[in-house]
Enzyme design. Sequence first.
Site, PDB file in Angstrom:
ATOM      1  N   TYR A 103      36.750  -5.782  33.715  1.00 44.63           N
ATOM      2  CA  TYR A 103      37.833  -4.806  33.580  1.00 44.63           C
ATOM      3  C   TYR A 103      39.120  -5.372  34.197  1.00 44.63           C
ATOM      4  O   TYR A 103      40.207  -5.176  33.662  1.00 44.63           O
ATOM      5  CB  TYR A 103      37.461  -3.482  34.257  1.00 44.63           C
ATOM      6  CG  TYR A 103      36.345  -2.765  33.542  1.00 44.63           C
ATOM      7  CD1 TYR A 103      36.595  -1.999  32.413  1.00 44.63           C
ATOM      8  CD2 TYR A 103      35.022  -2.859  33.987  1.00 44.63           C
ATOM      9  CE1 TYR A 103      35.569  -1.338  31.751  1.00 44.63           C
ATOM     10  CE2 TYR A 103      33.998  -2.206  33.330  1.00 44.63           C
ATOM     11  CZ  TYR A 103      34.276  -1.447  32.210  1.00 44.63           C
ATOM     12  OH  TYR A 103      33.265  -0.810  31.554  1.00 44.63           O
ATOM     13  N   ASN A 126      37.185   5.111  24.103  1.00 46.91           N
ATOM     14  CA  ASN A 126      37.124   4.404  22.833  1.00 46.91           C
ATOM     15  C   ASN A 126      36.403   5.257  21.780  1.00 46.91           C
ATOM     16  O   ASN A 126      35.222   5.549  21.938  1.00 46.91           O
ATOM     17  CB  ASN A 126      36.394   3.073  23.038  1.00 46.91           C
ATOM     18  CG  ASN A 126      36.095   2.341  21.758  1.00 46.91           C
ATOM     19  OD1 ASN A 126      36.618   2.655  20.703  1.00 46.91           O
ATOM     20  ND2 ASN A 126      35.239   1.349  21.856  1.00 46.91           N
ATOM     21  N   CYS A 134      34.185  -2.375  23.324  1.00 50.34           N
ATOM     22  CA  CYS A 134      34.234  -2.136  24.766  1.00 50.34           C
ATOM     23  C   CYS A 134      32.918  -2.522  25.439  1.00 50.34           C
ATOM     24  O   CYS A 134      32.876  -2.673  26.657  1.00 50.34           O
ATOM     25  CB  CYS A 134      34.626  -0.697  25.073  1.00 50.34           C
ATOM     26  SG  CYS A 134      33.522   0.532  24.392  1.00 50.34           S
ATOM     27  N   HIS A 135      31.851  -2.734  24.640  1.00 51.70           N
ATOM     28  CA  HIS A 135      30.581  -3.188  25.227  1.00 51.70           C
ATOM     29  C   HIS A 135      30.708  -4.592  25.809  1.00 51.70           C
ATOM     30  O   HIS A 135      29.869  -5.001  26.596  1.00 51.70           O
ATOM     31  CB  HIS A 135      29.454  -3.129  24.190  1.00 51.70           C
ATOM     32  CG  HIS A 135      29.633  -4.040  23.022  1.00 51.70           C
ATOM     33  ND1 HIS A 135      30.433  -3.715  21.944  1.00 51.70           N
ATOM     34  CD2 HIS A 135      29.125  -5.277  22.761  1.00 51.70           C
ATOM     35  CE1 HIS A 135      30.400  -4.698  21.070  1.00 51.70           C
ATOM     36  NE2 HIS A 135      29.617  -5.667  21.539  1.00 51.70           N
ATOM     37  N   GLU A 161      24.256 -10.095  20.192  1.00 50.87           N
ATOM     38  CA  GLU A 161      25.296 -11.097  19.977  1.00 50.87           C
ATOM     39  C   GLU A 161      24.854 -12.462  20.495  1.00 50.87           C
ATOM     40  O   GLU A 161      25.067 -13.475  19.850  1.00 50.87           O
ATOM     41  CB  GLU A 161      26.605 -10.668  20.625  1.00 50.87           C
ATOM     42  CG  GLU A 161      27.259  -9.506  19.899  1.00 50.87           C
ATOM     43  CD  GLU A 161      28.552  -9.040  20.528  1.00 50.87           C
ATOM     44  OE1 GLU A 161      28.988  -9.615  21.544  1.00 50.87           O
ATOM     45  OE2 GLU A 161      29.147  -8.101  19.990  1.00 50.87           O
TER      46      GLU A 161
END
Length: 168
Positions: A103, A126, A134-135, A161
């Site tokens: 962040y 979001n 945002c993950h 991912e």
Amino acid sequence: MPHSDIRYATGRCGLGALLVARSPEGLCAISLGDDAGALVVALCARHPHARPDTDLAALQRVAAFIDTPGEPLGLPLAPQGTPFQRRVWQALGEIAAGETLSYTDLAQRIGAPRAVRAVAGACAANPLAVVIPCHRVLRRDGKLAGYRWGEARKRQLLEREAQAGINP
């Protein structure tokens, strides 16, 4: 100003229940959860005139996007938010799949290094799960922080991912 013509569809993806809502301008909400009915109730609390969508193409494209990391979405986006939130969401969209930021790093990227809490708040607000990634934002120590759609889903998204070999 809320969208007046919002249509939504619900279905499932690899992360559970999925709700996709669109306005004439584009996708305005993508929500994840355990119960599609609860997702509809939450959407209708924000957009009381939202109605079911018989065209499931957007829902199917979003589900494929979520379930296949790296898949292009190819749909217009129309998230509603403050100018600050939109700035954060724009920066989130620039985080490559397979990459994570803290962040603090994200606040620095948008030129607001002292606004770490506001950045976290924008991430929490979001409206477009996964599409605005945002993950990919973690605590400064690299640990998972809260995620609007559940920390387990955040972990699963990051693992997908990584397994897909998507790296910055």
